[in-house]
Design an enzyme around this catalytic site. Structure first.
Site, short mmCIF file in Angstrom:
data_model
loop_
_atom_site.label_atom_id
_atom_site.label_comp_id
_atom_site.label_asym_id
_atom_site.label_seq_id
_atom_site.Cartn_x
_atom_site.Cartn_y
_atom_site.Cartn_z
NE ARG A 1 -4.17 -1.80 1.84
CZ ARG A 1 -4.94 -2.37 2.75
NH1 ARG A 1 -4.69 -2.20 4.03
NH2 ARG A 1 -5.96 -3.10 2.39
CE LYS B 1 -20.96 -15.21 5.21
NZ LYS B 1 -20.90 -14.06 6.12
N GLY C 1 -9.08 -8.11 -2.71
CA GLY C 1 -9.28 -9.22 -1.78
C GLY C 1 -8.69 -10.52 -2.29
N GLY D 1 -13.25 -3.81 0.15
CA GLY D 1 -14.61 -3.26 0.24
C GLY D 1 -14.86 -2.18 -0.80
P1 AMP Z 1 -15.08 -14.10 -0.41
O1 AMP Z 1 -14.36 -13.40 0.69
O2 AMP Z 1 -16.57 -14.02 -0.35
O3 AMP Z 1 -14.53 -13.77 -1.79
O4 AMP Z 1 -14.83 -15.65 -0.17
C1 AMP Z 1 -13.55 -16.21 -0.22
C2 AMP Z 1 -13.58 -17.47 0.57
O5 AMP Z 1 -14.59 -18.32 0.08
C3 AMP Z 1 -12.30 -18.23 0.48
O6 AMP Z 1 -11.70 -18.29 1.75
C4 AMP Z 1 -12.72 -19.62 0.00
O7 AMP Z 1 -12.08 -20.66 0.70
C5 AMP Z 1 -14.20 -19.64 0.31
N1 AMP Z 1 -14.91 -20.55 -0.57
C6 AMP Z 1 -14.99 -20.51 -1.91
N2 AMP Z 1 -15.67 -21.56 -2.40
C7 AMP Z 1 -16.05 -22.29 -1.33
C8 AMP Z 1 -16.79 -23.49 -1.17
N3 AMP Z 1 -17.29 -24.13 -2.24
N4 AMP Z 1 -17.00 -23.94 0.09
C9 AMP Z 1 -16.51 -23.29 1.15
N5 AMP Z 1 -15.81 -22.14 1.06
C10 AMP Z 1 -15.58 -21.65 -0.15
#
Ligand code: AMP
Length: 395
Positions: free
Chosen positions: A37, A202, A352, A375
């Site tokens: 950064r 999610k 991220g 974010g």
């Molecule tokens: P995000 O911060 O929403 O981009 O999510 C990233 C996280 O989602 C990572 O740590 C991944 O390990 C998790 N992730 C992605 N696909 C899966 C899955 N099919 N089951 C459980 N965790 C997942």
């Protein structure tokens, strides 16, 4: 609307107050573990000092309580690292609008730099009171925002300070300008086909991104645990996969809205325990047996997504396709990353995990833009307008 940048003003002999994002990760002893950064802000910093400006840098670090100094969150190590990177002395003020800041700013020579202490040590940074913002603004002739990671926030140093500058110039730094160029301008007038690929844990985190991108993309490809919530909405079996039961109705709405634009996995790579050495199998999407969980898109899906990405003229990627931290469930994410790197498309990687993945895999220099914001880049992909950017001077 394009904004003036630091290149559009003459800082010679003037005091420039620049908001940067020096919110760097540190270990328990306070040593900086990743100075990316700070390095990202160097082009704007150098542009001011090389043209004889007197530069004041302000930033937050961590989440102090706003009730005075907390040694754990001091910006002193960041000032020292900046001095090493610039290979010249950088002053550090132990406060932001107090006697030390005033003395250090008064002592600045053309080309000199002072880093103020953490703006969040003062309650005025996050509470609506004008005194603090006015005191910061009064020190400078020019305001510059180069803190993309904080642009979605309305902290005083982002919004109230530029407002308090009145008619004095308010410009963006080069980092903020580049992020706006790709995450906003390119996306609103994309070269087609425009394909977005969204993954991660999610649906709830990405609803607004999916909604916004369904309105402007030709296709939105879905992976990650998110895909299982969509699968459930289609009446599929998801075994013990990580789904959001309360988002199934919403997934149905997005499916109806998206129609053929919303592309879901054909197959799923499953495991029977959350570890690399669990038993594994590939099943058709929506047919995950009980006792098994979907941890990655399957090989058929990866192949299809790679083909769609290779044919795109603009690509936006946010979120891994699976549990990429646990090989072999990183396979889908790797194939997608490689397809994006090999395509001739304008490729924009949201911040991220996807930014970390593309860097770990060594493809970062084969894509057009890797966002530095987490974010902030999600909010921009949601189509949100940032007050901290809107109020800067138009080009
Ligand atoms: P995000 O911060 O929403 O981009 O999510 C990233 C996280 O989602 C990572 O740590 C991944 O390990 C998790 N992730 C992605 N696909 C899966 C899955 N099919 N089951 C459980 N965790 C997942």
């Amino acid at each position: 609307m394009a904004k003036k940048t630091i290149a559009d003003v003459d800082p010679n002999g003037k005091v420039v107050l620049m908001r940067v994002d020096f919110n760097v990760p540190q270990d328990d002893s306070g040593a900086i573990t990743d100075d990316r950064r700070i390095r990202m802000a160097l082009p704007s910093i150098e542009s001011v000092i090389q043209r004889g400006g007197k530069l004041i840098l302000m930033s937050h670090l961590g989440r102090p309580k706003g009730k005075g100094p907390e040694p754990k969150y001091t910006l002193k190590p960041a000032a020292e690292r900046l001095s090493q990177l610039l290979n010249k002395p950088v002053a550090f003020a132990a406060d932001t609008v107090g006697p030390d800041a005033h003395a250090k700013v008064a002592a600045l020579q053309p080309g000199g730099v002072v880093v103020l202490e953490n703006v969040r040590f003062n309650a005025g940074e996050q509470e609506p009171e004008a005194t603090y913002a006015n005191a910061l603004a009064a020190m400078a002739d020019i305001y510059c925002n180069d803190a993309f990671g904080t642009c979605h926030r309305s902290d005083a140093s982002m919004v109230a300070v530029p407002k308090a500058m009145g008619n004095k110039p308010k410009v963006s730094g080069f980092l903020v300008a580049k992020e706006i160029q790709y995450l906003s301008d390119t996306i609103s007038q994309p070269k087609r086909p425009f394909v977005a690929i969204l993954g991660g844990a999610k649906v709830s985190d990405k609803i607004n991104v999916i909604n916004n991108l369904l309105g402007i993309c030709d296709q939105v490809l879905i992976g990650g645990a998110m895909a299982d919530t969509f699968s459930l909405a289609q009446g599929g079996k998801v075994g013990g996969s990580r789904v959001e039961l309360d988002k199934v109705e919403l997934a149905k709405e997005l499916l109806a809205k998206g129609g053929s634009k919303l592309v879901l996995p054909l197959d799923t790579h499953c495991g029977d325990a959350f570890s690399s050495d669990c038993n594994k199998q590939v099943v058709k999407a929506g047919q995950i047996p009980d006792g098994w969980e979907g941890y990655d898109i399957g090989p058929e899906t990866a192949k299809k997504y790679a083909q769609l990405l290779k044919g795109a003229a603009t690509v936006v990627w946010n979120g891994p396709m699976g549990v990429f931290e646990k090989p072999p469930f990183d396979e889908g994410t790797k194939i997608v990353a490689q397809a994006i790197a090999e395509s001739d498309a304008i490729s924009i990687i949201g911040g991220g995990d996807s930014a970390a993945a593309i860097e770990q895999l060594g493809f970062a220099d084969q894509v057009t833009h890797v966002s530095t914001g987490g974010g902030a880049s999600l909010s921009m992909l949601e189509g949100e307008k940032f007050e901290a950017v809107e109020l800067l001077d138009n080009a």
